[in-house]
Design an enzyme around this catalytic site. Structure first.
Site, PDB file in Angstrom:
ATOM      1  N   HIS A 100      -8.032  -4.975  -0.751  1.00 54.54           N
ATOM      2  CA  HIS A 100      -6.766  -4.298  -0.491  1.00 54.54           C
ATOM      3  C   HIS A 100      -5.763  -5.210   0.203  1.00 54.54           C
ATOM      4  O   HIS A 100      -4.564  -4.936   0.194  1.00 54.54           O
ATOM      5  CB  HIS A 100      -7.007  -3.042   0.345  1.00 54.54           C
ATOM      6  CG  HIS A 100      -5.819  -2.144   0.432  1.00 54.54           C
ATOM      7  ND1 HIS A 100      -5.098  -1.732  -0.678  1.00 54.54           N
ATOM      8  CD2 HIS A 100      -5.186  -1.583   1.507  1.00 54.54           C
ATOM      9  CE1 HIS A 100      -4.100  -0.952  -0.296  1.00 54.54           C
ATOM     10  NE2 HIS A 100      -4.132  -0.855   1.015  1.00 54.54           N
TER      11      HIS A 100
ATOM     12  N   SER B  70       0.849  -1.185   0.000  1.00 50.33           N
ATOM     13  CA  SER B  70       0.000   0.000   0.000  1.00 50.33           C
ATOM     14  C   SER B  70       0.890   1.242   0.000  1.00 50.33           C
ATOM     15  O   SER B  70       1.645   1.461  -0.940  1.00 50.33           O
ATOM     16  CB  SER B  70      -0.948  -0.036   1.200  1.00 50.33           C
ATOM     17  OG  SER B  70      -1.921   0.961   1.101  1.00 50.33           O
TER      18      SER B  70
END
Length: 700
Positions: free
Chosen positions: A670, A555
């Site tokens: 995610h 991320s």
């Protein structure tokens, strides 16, 4: 969020400027054809490695092991837990009485079998949590259960009755969206969701809060608060008091780090703003005091006291509710220069503080005294990392998690009356720690700042630069990187002879708001200098060498990896780039990207764009650089960080004829994995790649 709201904006960039825009079409036929071809190539290479099968089996065994602590939440004498294993891939939501929970083999009762629910409904449901409510004095809990199709942030919420163990017939049900809901009573919800055209922010989150009554269609819910499209988002919030009153309100996040908090007085049409700084977080009510965690210095108007960023402060709640002005503010806790307040938990009869002390989590207790607040340490069984696993102002039970890099999880129970901790459960070792040692060291960054890092390695490693070493970092959003026990890393890396390093670089929260804010926007190069300093320290000290040094991050940490590829390609021989941001001139146009401009800076602000142009991995790609072969990992279903970032960067490597590996999980959100089986596969691929790059070649 509706699909139309998440489509990338191609208008501001033409194909001549960015020939790979087509890879931003998440479900585009050409894009997915390219993804599948890269997946096939990467899987063929890595799964052919003799180590892969063993790594995958070891990872899956660790992730699905029954020898895991079933952490849970307490409601009315029952402990509720979500559990996944090789039989229950999507998981079970289950419960057991507290007395049974304390035993070695609790007697679990299944509430929802998500594998069965998915099969019955033809969905790939991923459980995203439950928001439960019962009136004070009642055990009649109803829960809004969040379900994601494939692991996206967008969810469907459905009302569930814990007593009957069924979804409520005719109960509250929402459509799929990025949304938030808060119980305002047994028959009332405050809800923010995608209400149709023009009702989500530029970041893709809701900004209109409505009050929804039981038995009425969602469309008839009455609007009670409206934020702005330029906000990150607006969400409902409620505050339940000991006497059963529920204060209704909303939190309007103008930016990622600033929020206004609003109270909706009963019978009044205008909301009242809570009198606290924009950079602060309400942390609950204890002993009649409204607690606030500060993220900036605060000198309340008309008061003598001045408080510092990182402080926990309080004021009398009833005084504010009565006259709508700020009562005298008092200091509850001020961290030292080596500490950071990371969380506040309120149990029945105890206020508990999670405090990071030189990047290791501790627990403190606070109580009001005659001459101010008293704060003391909760005595723990060792010097490892401790987290508050469960605390609720309705329950007297408090559970803590204790672990370190080499010590498996222990579940502790804290008795607030006795101020004592007992160990309920401890896991057996999941990997061989023989000869391993943990050391905390410090590197010196370019500006002279000392950057701590943890080194986990054999105590007798030869300091000749030959040890395969994996360096992990994040460095953003005030997220702390603390010690933790990882059976997967232990088995797939440490047992193989590798060293593991965790860097506590700026941008994180290990030393409070100032440590984070030191790396914001135009100052972000400090974060990258910190990480480079740790890498260089590992080399100069003889732990490893560039030939044997690999790095990993996801991320925001994936952005860190992309920057490291460009700025110091000579310092590492392996780079695992997980669910990354890489195109920093378009990130604000993709999915939730607009919500992060206060962290990174905005490409629409000339000065900030000029800086982003210097660090953006995608724009700074240079085929002439001596790049190591990177491994990009992302997910098609990630609706937070767009998979186009990884796709486009990998495509640049392909177009330049440079080696790279690429794996995109078709599901997973995610986290890049929707279940333990996929998580084990992804992890095995990563550690196979790292082993190929950093260990000596296998003998044929």
């Amino acid at each position: 969020m509706a699909e139309s709201q998440t489509a990338p904006d191609f208008a501001s960039v033409d194909a001549a400027e960015d020939p790979y825009l087509w890879l931003e079409e998440v479900e585009g036929e050409d894009a997915l054809t390219w993804v599948r071809s890269q997946n096939a190539r990467t899987l063929e290479q890595l799964q052919a490695d003799p180590r892969y099968a063993g790594f995958e089996a070891a990872a899956l065994d660790a992730l699905n092991s029954s020898e895991r602590i079933a952490y849970g939440s307490v409601r009315s004498g029952q402990v509720y837990n979500f559990w996944q294993d090789d039989t229950h891939v999507r998981g079970l939501w289950r419960r057991t009485p507290i007395a049974s929970y304390r035993t070695e083999n609790p007697d679990w009762e299944t509430i929802v079998d998500f594998d069965k629910l998915s099969a019955d409904e033809g969905k790939n449901w991923v459980y995203k949590g439950a928001n439960c409510f019962a009136p004070v004095g009642s055990d009649a809990y109803k829960c809004m259960v969040s379900l994601s199709d494939g692991g996206k942030d967008a969810v469907v919420q459905r009302e569930f009755d814990l007593a009957t163990k069924n979804f409520v017939d005719g109960g509250f049900v929402t459509k799929e969206a990025k949304q938030g809901a808060a119980w305002a009573g047994p028959d009332t919800l405050l809800i923010a969701t995608d209400w149709g055209d023009g009702t989500v922010t530029e970041s893709g989150y809701p900004f209109v809060v409505k009050r929804w009554q039981r038995g009425t269609p969602l469309e008839s819910a009455a609007e009670v608060f409206r934020g702005k499209t330029t906000d990150v988002g607006t969400w409902p919030m409620t505050l339940e008091l000991e006497d059963g009153r529920i204060l209704q309100g909303a939190v309007e996040a103008e930016t990622f780090f600033t929020s206004s908090y609003w109270w909706f007085p009963e019978g009044e049409s205008e909301p009242v703003q809570w009198p606290i700084p924009l950079k602060s977080n309400p942390s609950g009510v204890y002993e009649g005091k409204f607690l606030v965690s500060l993220q900036e210095d605060w000198a309340p108007e008309g008061q003598a006291g001045k408080f510092l960023s990182g402080d926990l402060v309080a004021f009398d709640l009833e005084s504010f509710l009565a006259d709508r002005t700020l009562p005298p503010v008092e200091l509850v806790f001020r961290p030292s220069s080596s500490q950071a307040l990371e969380g506040v938990s309120i149990a029945k009869g105890a206020l508990l503080l999670s405090v990071s002390d030189t990047a290791v989590g501790k627990v403190k207790r606070a109580e009001p005294g005659e001459d101010g607040w008293l704060v003391w340490d909760v005595m723990l069984p060792g010097a490892g990392q401790t987290n508050i696993a469960f605390a609720s102002d309705r329950e007297k039970e408090v559970f803590l998690n204790y672990e370190d890099f080499l010590t498996p999880d222990s579940l502790l129970e804290y008795d607030s009356e006795a101020d004592a901790v007992t160990t309920l459960k401890s896991l057996p070792p999941k990997f061989d720690t023989s000869g391993l040692k943990v050391a905390q060291k410090f590197a010196t960054s370019r500006d002279g700042t000392k950057i701590p890092y943890f080194l986990v390695a054999k105590a007798d490693i030869p300091m000749d630069g030959t040890t395969p070493t994996l360096l992990y970092g994040y460095g953003g959003f005030q997220v702390s990187m603390n010690p933790g026990y990882s059976p997967v890393t232990g088995r797939l890396w440490l047992e193989q002879g590798g060293a593991y390093v965790l860097a506590n670089i700026r941008g994180g929260g290990e030393f409070g708001p100032a440590w984070h804010q030191a790396g914001l926007k135009l100052n972000r190069q400090r974060i990258y200098d910190d990480f480079i300093a740790v890498g260089e320290d590992l080399v100069t000290s003889g732990v490893t060498s560039p030939e044997h040094l690999g790095i990993m991050g996801g991320s925001n940490g994936g952005l860190l990896m992309g920057v490291m590829l460009n700025q110091r390609p000579d310092l590492w021989n392996a780079v695992v780039v997980q669910v990354p941001l890489l195109d920093m001139l378009r990130y604000h146009l993709l999915l939730a990207g607009a919500s992060w401009v206060d962290e990174y800076g905005s490409p629409d602000v000339p000065e900030e764009r000029a800086f982003l142009e210097t660090i953006s991995p995608y724009q700074n790609f240079d085929a002439a650089k001596p790049y190591p072969e990177p491994f990009f990992v992302t997910s098609t279903k990630d609706d937070r960080v767009h998979p186009g970032h990884a796709r486009k960067m990998a495509k640049k490597f392909e177009a330049a004829g440079l080696p790279f590996l690429y794996y995109e999980n078709i599901d997973g959100g995610h986290a890049a994995a929707a279940n333990q089986t996929e998580r084990a596969k992804r992890t095995a691929l990563e550690f196979t790649y790292l082993s190929e790059k950093l260990f000596p070649p296998l003998e044929k």
